[in-house]
Design an enzyme around this catalytic site. Structure first.
Site, short mmCIF file in Angstrom:
data_model
loop_
_atom_site.label_atom_id
_atom_site.label_comp_id
_atom_site.label_asym_id
_atom_site.label_seq_id
_atom_site.Cartn_x
_atom_site.Cartn_y
_atom_site.Cartn_z
N ASN A 172 0.91 -1.08 -0.14
CA ASN A 172 0.20 0.15 0.05
C ASN A 172 0.80 1.07 0.04
O ASN A 172 2.02 1.39 0.63
CB ASN A 172 -0.80 0.04 1.40
CG ASN A 172 -1.83 -1.19 1.24
OD1 ASN A 172 -2.09 -1.94 0.14
ND2 ASN A 172 -2.44 -1.45 2.32
N ASP A 188 -0.44 3.98 1.00
CA ASP A 188 -1.08 4.80 2.10
C ASP A 188 -0.27 4.90 3.23
O ASP A 188 0.65 4.19 3.47
CB ASP A 188 -2.47 4.34 2.42
CG ASP A 188 -2.80 3.10 3.04
OD1 ASP A 188 -2.22 2.82 4.06
OD2 ASP A 188 -3.14 2.22 2.64
N HIS A 199 5.66 -0.56 -2.74
CA HIS A 199 5.19 0.18 -3.76
C HIS A 199 5.21 1.65 -3.89
O HIS A 199 4.64 2.40 -4.51
CB HIS A 199 3.96 -0.42 -4.27
CG HIS A 199 3.76 -1.74 -4.89
ND1 HIS A 199 2.50 -2.54 -4.76
CD2 HIS A 199 4.80 -2.71 -5.43
CE1 HIS A 199 2.82 -3.65 -5.35
NE2 HIS A 199 4.17 -3.52 -5.62
N GLU A 255 -11.87 -13.11 1.14
CA GLU A 255 -11.86 -14.01 -0.15
C GLU A 255 -10.63 -14.68 -0.24
O GLU A 255 -9.62 -14.35 -0.16
CB GLU A 255 -12.19 -13.15 -1.44
CG GLU A 255 -13.48 -12.54 -1.41
CD GLU A 255 -13.55 -11.37 -2.43
OE1 GLU A 255 -14.32 -11.14 -3.34
OE2 GLU A 255 -12.58 -10.41 -2.46
P1 OAD Z 1 -6.55 -5.88 -4.26
O1 OAD Z 1 -7.51 -4.93 -4.64
O2 OAD Z 1 -5.97 -6.64 -5.70
O3 OAD Z 1 -6.94 -7.10 -3.55
C1 OAD Z 1 -7.48 -6.65 -2.43
C2 OAD Z 1 -7.65 -7.85 -1.54
O4 OAD Z 1 -8.34 -7.58 -0.31
C3 OAD Z 1 -8.87 -8.65 -2.07
O5 OAD Z 1 -8.20 -10.11 -2.13
C4 OAD Z 1 -9.86 -8.53 -1.17
O6 OAD Z 1 -10.80 -9.87 -0.90
C5 OAD Z 1 -9.35 -8.10 0.15
N1 OAD Z 1 -10.34 -7.47 1.12
C6 OAD Z 1 -11.21 -6.65 0.83
N2 OAD Z 1 -11.81 -6.01 1.86
C7 OAD Z 1 -10.97 -6.63 3.05
C8 OAD Z 1 -11.15 -6.50 4.49
N3 OAD Z 1 -12.01 -5.56 4.93
N4 OAD Z 1 -10.23 -7.08 4.99
C9 OAD Z 1 -9.34 -7.92 4.57
N5 OAD Z 1 -9.07 -8.01 3.27
C10 OAD Z 1 -10.01 -7.36 2.43
O7 OAD Z 1 -5.14 -4.90 -3.64
P2 OAD Z 1 -3.58 -5.61 -3.58
O8 OAD Z 1 -3.68 -7.26 -3.69
O9 OAD Z 1 -3.18 -4.99 -2.49
O10 OAD Z 1 -0.15 -1.73 -7.19
O11 OAD Z 1 -3.07 -5.00 -4.96
C11 OAD Z 1 -1.69 -5.14 -5.50
C12 OAD Z 1 -1.26 -4.06 -6.06
O12 OAD Z 1 -2.09 -3.69 -7.22
C13 OAD Z 1 -1.48 -2.74 -5.25
O13 OAD Z 1 -0.29 -2.60 -4.53
C14 OAD Z 1 -1.21 -1.68 -6.56
C15 OAD Z 1 -2.34 -2.41 -7.47
O14 OAD Z 1 -2.32 -2.21 -8.88
C16 OAD Z 1 0.51 -0.62 -7.62
O15 OAD Z 1 -0.07 0.55 -7.61
C17 OAD Z 1 1.74 -0.66 -8.10
#
Ligand code: OAD
Length: 235
Positions: free
Chosen positions: A95, A97, A112, A209
């Site tokens: 993240n 953030d 990132h 998920e």
């Molecule tokens: P994703 O948006 O791909 O995945 C978010 C995950 O969080 C999903 O698997 C959801 O099931 C889960 N989720 C949703 N709500 C939740 C909650 N309340 N508690 C726990 N989990 C929850 O985000 P990332 O895997 O972080 O890269 O994405 C990876 C990278 O893709 C990011 O860092 C960004 C993006 O493109 C860059 O900007 C380089």
């Protein structure tokens, strides 16, 4: 429960899901940023070269949304765990953030990049610097001392994430590896679980998920970050 012995070394990798309950949108789920915005138009070096104003509007919007958010129970529980593990926990986040820092974490590795930092787009050598600016017109975007326009200090698609040498070293040392809220599709982070497990670490996924890399985990704890993190780790 995830039991942590006095000799365990814990590697935690967080993704957008850890901040979802703070009001920050994820990327791929329902309401996710990449559902309504094309990553290729906003998060690549090519997009910035072609249209820096649109890219800056996107990151300015994300800066504004972030200013309204607060850390949730998962962020504060991880900060507490860091204190209790005194040096045996490594927190790596995908993240950009700053909710881990605002939740009290002392050492956060942003592989990132960081939303509130910018850097020179021409690689003149100037270090990334703190920048909370909101730039909606190209004329508002500051210039570096070298004359080039500044860019967000964020790793875009096609770029190499930061701190990779240190991250691989810490993965080798980890005896427990936990991912919180990441869909497991973006590399290289998606491969960390498999690497840690190959080195003998116990691997856990926490989220609502199953992630795309679910087979790399010994166990999936189903629930949200704010529900699970405060009660799951026992020392
Ligand atoms: P994703 O948006 O791909 O995945 C978010 C995950 O969080 C999903 O698997 C959801 O099931 C889960 N989720 C949703 N709500 C939740 C909650 N309340 N508690 C726990 N989990 C929850 O985000 P990332 O895997 O972080 O890269 O994405 C990876 C990278 O893709 C990011 O860092 C960004 C993006 O493109 C860059 O900007 C380089």
């Amino acid at each position: 429960m995830i039991h942590l012995a006095p000799t365990d070394r814990l590697f935690v990798l967080t993704g957008a899901g850890v901040s979802a309950e703070s009001g920050l949108p994820t990327f791929r789920g329902a309401g996710g940023i990449w559902r309504t915005h094309r990553a290729t138009d906003l998060a690549t070096p090519e997009a910035f070269a072609a249209d820096p104003q649109t890219v800056w509007q996107f990151y300015s919007w994300r800066r504004e949304v972030h200013e309204t958010c607060k850390p949730n129970a998962a962020h504060t529980a991880l900060a507490e765990l860091e204190r209790r593990m005194s040096g045996r926990m490594y927190l790596c986040t995908q993240n950009v953030d700053e909710l881990h820092e605002r939740g009290g974490s002392q050492r956060v590795v942003h592989m990132h990049g960081e939303l509130f930092r910018s850097r020179c787009s021409a690689r003149c050598g100037r270090e990334p610097f703190v920048d909370r600016g909101v730039y909606n017109a190209l004329a508002e975007v500051p210039r570096c001392d070298c004359g080039a326009i500044i860019r967000p200090h964020v790793c875009w698609f096609g770029e190499t994430p930061y701190f990779m040498d240190e991250i691989f070293r810490m993965l080798e040392q980890a005896t427990v590896f936990a991912v919180i809220g990441s869909s497991g599709v973006v590399e290289p982070a998606a491969s960390f679980a498999g690497m840690a497990r190959h080195r003998g670490a116990r691997t856990y996924y926490l989220g609502p998920e199953a992630p795309a890399n679910a087979t790399a985990f010994d166990r999936w704890f189903e629930g949200t970050a704010a529900e699970l993190v405060p009660r799951l780790f026992s020392l």
